[in-house]
Design an enzyme around this catalytic site. Structure first.
Site, PDB file in Angstrom:
ATOM      1  N   SER A   1       0.792  -1.172   0.112  1.00  0.00           N
ATOM      2  CA  SER A   1      -0.011   0.040  -0.177  1.00  0.00           C
ATOM      3  C   SER A   1       0.838   1.395  -0.109  1.00  0.00           C
ATOM      4  O   SER A   1       1.877   1.094   0.564  1.00  0.00           O
ATOM      5  CB  SER A   1      -0.742  -0.032   1.131  1.00  0.00           C
TER       6      SER A   1
ATOM      7  N   TYR B   1      -1.929  -0.359  10.461  1.00  0.00           N
ATOM      8  CA  TYR B   1      -1.925  -0.731   8.988  1.00  0.00           C
ATOM      9  C   TYR B   1      -0.698   0.041   7.986  1.00  0.00           C
ATOM     10  O   TYR B   1      -0.012  -1.018   7.396  1.00  0.00           O
ATOM     11  CB  TYR B   1      -3.192  -0.371   8.365  1.00  0.00           C
TER      12      TYR B   1
END
Length: 227
Positions: free
Chosen positions: A135, A151
């Site tokens: 990501s 995250y």
């Protein structure tokens, strides 16, 4: 690729993982679709076609991973897609560290555990492709995203794992790359504009790179990003 290759995809019972399974099946690979729940994996595989295999695989459970490796056998391609986003809307000063621990257990250690199970076969056979779904929130050059700190840090760690695995396997014909699919419309991000099918094509491109292709990169399609 001149012969049919086998790809194992983690977290493939829905969303991006299932879209990747569909895309790679269309590209001629033998797909092994895995998920924590055996029935969900089987249903997702049947939805794609009778030639798609399914298997239960919980990336957080060493026994589950070992059992999958024993029953599935060697694979040529690994797409490490299983992931969680548990701390959206939090911040580094107040986020639950239990949520951070759970996030790292899936996103980083899960990817690492599966790689340890399946990549050594690729090294022995001197051919393989490994894709870790990452990501942009885990990019230091872009700036880690404080709104989901666990995250973001887990994906930064996945990027580091990508480089470690690539360095360890590059001389054996194994290409290891991280893909940043961008915000993708899944259960994790239901309001994103990009479809799972669009993002899946970028992951599939990295999973089917030609011999001599790039390794140890952070990419989307032909575009590479700074770490």
């Amino acid at each position: 690729m001149t012969e049919q290759r086998t790809v194992l995809i983690t977290g493939a019972n829905r969303g991006l993982g299932q879209a990747v399974a569909a895309e790679l099946r269309e590209r001629g690979l033998q797909v092994v679709l895995t998920a924590r729940d055996e029935e969900e994996a089987r249903a997702a595989a049947l939805a794609l076609g009778p030639e798609v295999r399914s298997h239960a695989l919980d990336v957080t459970d060493q026994a589950s991973v070992d059992r999958a490796r024993k029953e599935i056998g060697p694979v040529d391609v690994l797409v490490s897609n299983a992931g969680v986003l548990l701390d959206s809307g939090s911040d580094p000063l107040s986020v639950s560290l239990d949520l951070v621990r759970q996030t790292f257990s899936v996103n980083l250690l899960g990817s690492w555990r599966v790689a340890q199970a399946f990549v050594p076969d690729m090294v022995r056979r001197r051919w393989g492709r490994v894709v870790l779904v990452s990501s942009g929130t885990g990019s230091f050059s872009h700036g880690l995203f404080a709104g989901s700190p666990g995250y973001s840090l887990s994906k930064a760690a996945v990027n580091g794992l990508t480089q470690l695995l690539a360095g360890q396997t590059r001389e054996f014909g194994v290409l290891v790359n991280a893909v940043n699919p961008g915000p993708t419309r899944t259960r994790m991000m239901p309001d994103a504009q990009r479809t799972a099918e669009e993002a899946a094509r970028d992951i599939a491109d990295a999973a089917t790179l030609p011999d001599g292709g790039p390794t140890g990169t952070f990419r989307r399609g032909e575009v590479t990003f700074d770490w």
